[in-house]
Write a protein that holds these residues in place. Sequence first.
Motif, mmCIF file in Angstrom:
data_model
loop_
_atom_site.group_PDB
_atom_site.id
_atom_site.type_symbol
_atom_site.label_atom_id
_atom_site.label_comp_id
_atom_site.label_asym_id
_atom_site.label_seq_id
_atom_site.Cartn_x
_atom_site.Cartn_y
_atom_site.Cartn_z
ATOM 1 N N THR A 166 -25.154 34.271 -34.710
ATOM 2 C CA THR A 166 -24.931 35.540 -35.401
ATOM 3 C C THR A 166 -23.789 36.314 -34.742
ATOM 4 O O THR A 166 -23.534 36.179 -33.542
ATOM 5 N N ALA A 167 -23.115 37.134 -35.543
ATOM 6 C CA ALA A 167 -21.952 37.889 -35.070
ATOM 7 C C ALA A 167 -22.333 38.928 -34.028
ATOM 8 O O ALA A 167 -23.459 39.430 -33.997
ATOM 9 N N GLY A 168 -21.344 39.262 -33.189
ATOM 10 C CA GLY A 168 -21.523 40.318 -32.212
ATOM 11 C C GLY A 168 -21.609 39.816 -30.788
ATOM 12 O O GLY A 168 -21.720 38.611 -30.536
ATOM 13 N N PRO A 169 -21.562 40.742 -29.846
ATOM 14 C CA PRO A 169 -21.631 40.377 -28.433
ATOM 15 C C PRO A 169 -23.045 40.106 -27.945
ATOM 16 O O PRO A 169 -23.241 39.482 -26.899
ATOM 17 N N GLU A 170 -24.043 40.600 -28.689
ATOM 18 C CA GLU A 170 -25.435 40.427 -28.279
ATOM 19 C C GLU A 170 -26.221 39.676 -29.346
ATOM 20 O O GLU A 170 -25.848 39.661 -30.517
ATOM 21 N N ARG A 171 -27.325 39.075 -28.926
ATOM 22 C CA ARG A 171 -28.157 38.323 -29.856
ATOM 23 C C ARG A 171 -28.893 39.260 -30.818
ATOM 24 O O ARG A 171 -29.496 40.241 -30.404
ATOM 25 N N GLN A 172 -28.849 38.910 -32.109
ATOM 26 C CA GLN A 172 -29.630 39.637 -33.096
ATOM 27 C C GLN A 172 -31.031 39.064 -33.217
ATOM 28 O O GLN A 172 -31.977 39.758 -33.581
ATOM 29 N N ILE A 173 -31.138 37.754 -32.943
ATOM 30 C CA ILE A 173 -32.392 37.025 -33.113
ATOM 31 C C ILE A 173 -32.680 36.266 -31.823
ATOM 32 O O ILE A 173 -31.787 35.632 -31.251
ATOM 33 N N ASP A 174 -33.918 36.330 -31.379
ATOM 34 C CA ASP A 174 -34.297 35.613 -30.158
ATOM 35 C C ASP A 174 -33.978 34.121 -30.280
ATOM 36 O O ASP A 174 -34.218 33.502 -31.329
ATOM 37 N N ASN A 175 -33.433 33.563 -29.231
ATOM 38 C CA ASN A 175 -33.136 32.129 -29.126
ATOM 39 C C ASN A 175 -31.983 31.661 -30.022
ATOM 40 O O ASN A 175 -31.730 30.457 -30.112
ATOM 41 N N ILE A 176 -31.307 32.610 -30.673
ATOM 42 C CA ILE A 176 -30.140 32.267 -31.499
ATOM 43 C C ILE A 176 -28.911 32.871 -30.835
ATOM 44 O O ILE A 176 -28.839 34.082 -30.644
ATOM 45 N N PRO A 177 -27.897 32.058 -30.474
ATOM 46 C CA PRO A 177 -26.741 32.590 -29.742
ATOM 47 C C PRO A 177 -25.902 33.552 -30.574
ATOM 48 O O PRO A 177 -25.849 33.460 -31.803
ATOM 49 N N SER A 178 -25.263 34.484 -29.875
ATOM 50 C CA SER A 178 -24.320 35.387 -30.523
ATOM 51 C C SER A 178 -22.971 34.691 -30.642
ATOM 52 O O SER A 178 -22.715 33.671 -29.991
ATOM 53 N N PHE A 179 -22.096 35.251 -31.469
ATOM 54 C CA PHE A 179 -20.753 34.684 -31.611
ATOM 55 C C PHE A 179 -20.005 34.702 -30.283
ATOM 56 O O PHE A 179 -19.230 33.793 -29.988
ATOM 57 N N THR A 180 -20.221 35.751 -29.497
ATOM 58 C CA THR A 180 -19.549 35.817 -28.200
ATOM 59 C C THR A 180 -19.982 34.656 -27.306
ATOM 60 O O THR A 180 -19.159 34.055 -26.603
#
Length: 321
Positions: A224-238
């Motif tokens: 998911t987009a952004g510097p931080e995770r939106q969803i647990d265990n799913i990496p952010s774009f950063t």
Amino acid sequence: MKSIYKYFLKIYLILLFLFSGFLSADYPDKPITLITPYAAGGSNDLTARVFTSYLSKYLDQQVLIKLVPGQAGQKGTLEAIRSVADGYTMVFTDNYRDQLHQYTFPNEYYDTNEDLVTVARINYGQIAVIVRGDGPYETWEDLENDARSKPGKLKISHSGLWAALFVPEWEIMNRLDLKFRMIPYRGGGPAKAALLSGDVDVSMAFPATVAEDVAAGRVRILATAGPERQIDNIPSFTEIGLSPTTGFIHRIIMAPIDTPKDRLLKVRQALQELQNDQLYLDAMLQMGENTEYMDGIEYDNIRLQQSINYGNLINSMDKSK
């Protein structure tokens, strides 16, 4: 030619406005039309349907959605710009159509910086990489490794050239040195349908538009987009190597530039009141959307930087050819 055309168009609209007798103090005394230059079913369409259904309460008038897709958003944008600047026609657009398209789809009919004024930003969205729930990819690493082993073979759907899905997809390929076969569709809804039907291997979507699909196991989110995770265990774009701003869409209401300031203020005040409506906040939350509202004057400070960033993006694309 462009300046002459715009001059006479502006004179025509002003005269039409003055002679129509619309200068009443009871604004709005009829429904407001909100043009959305998108196909039905995408995140912007869904967001518009939610906030307009609650906004009507604070304006004492209906806000009617008019879908005008086509020409990468130019058709609907131009219709809004050509409308009478009386506060009864506005356009619900985004940062791509507002600031990016001046580089990718220049035209002689309008310039959003000269012809539109920002009423407000409704919220922003952070896009996600999605695959089929029953497909072979469990993680972003699975997809990335397969894409590297088959350059140009995996198919990825997008919502139209230089639109909300196309831009982050291109940035993924450019920044991570990956190659996908990009397949265009008319909007985010059709792009998701292509994934679900198996016509493509991967796509992108805003979490709100795939929440039910994820819950049912039809779709899996890989990043998911952004510097931080939106969803647990799913990496952010950063985390996967992208810029913190990749995949952000700002959903904004704009009006013809000569719209009376008192009418813009009244709409902004209604939108500000909306931010305290718990039913609206709950509806957006249930849809998986934030309510990060921003007044138009404040948002205009962001637009300049967006223009610079998109200019740099296009320059980097030209150099990579």
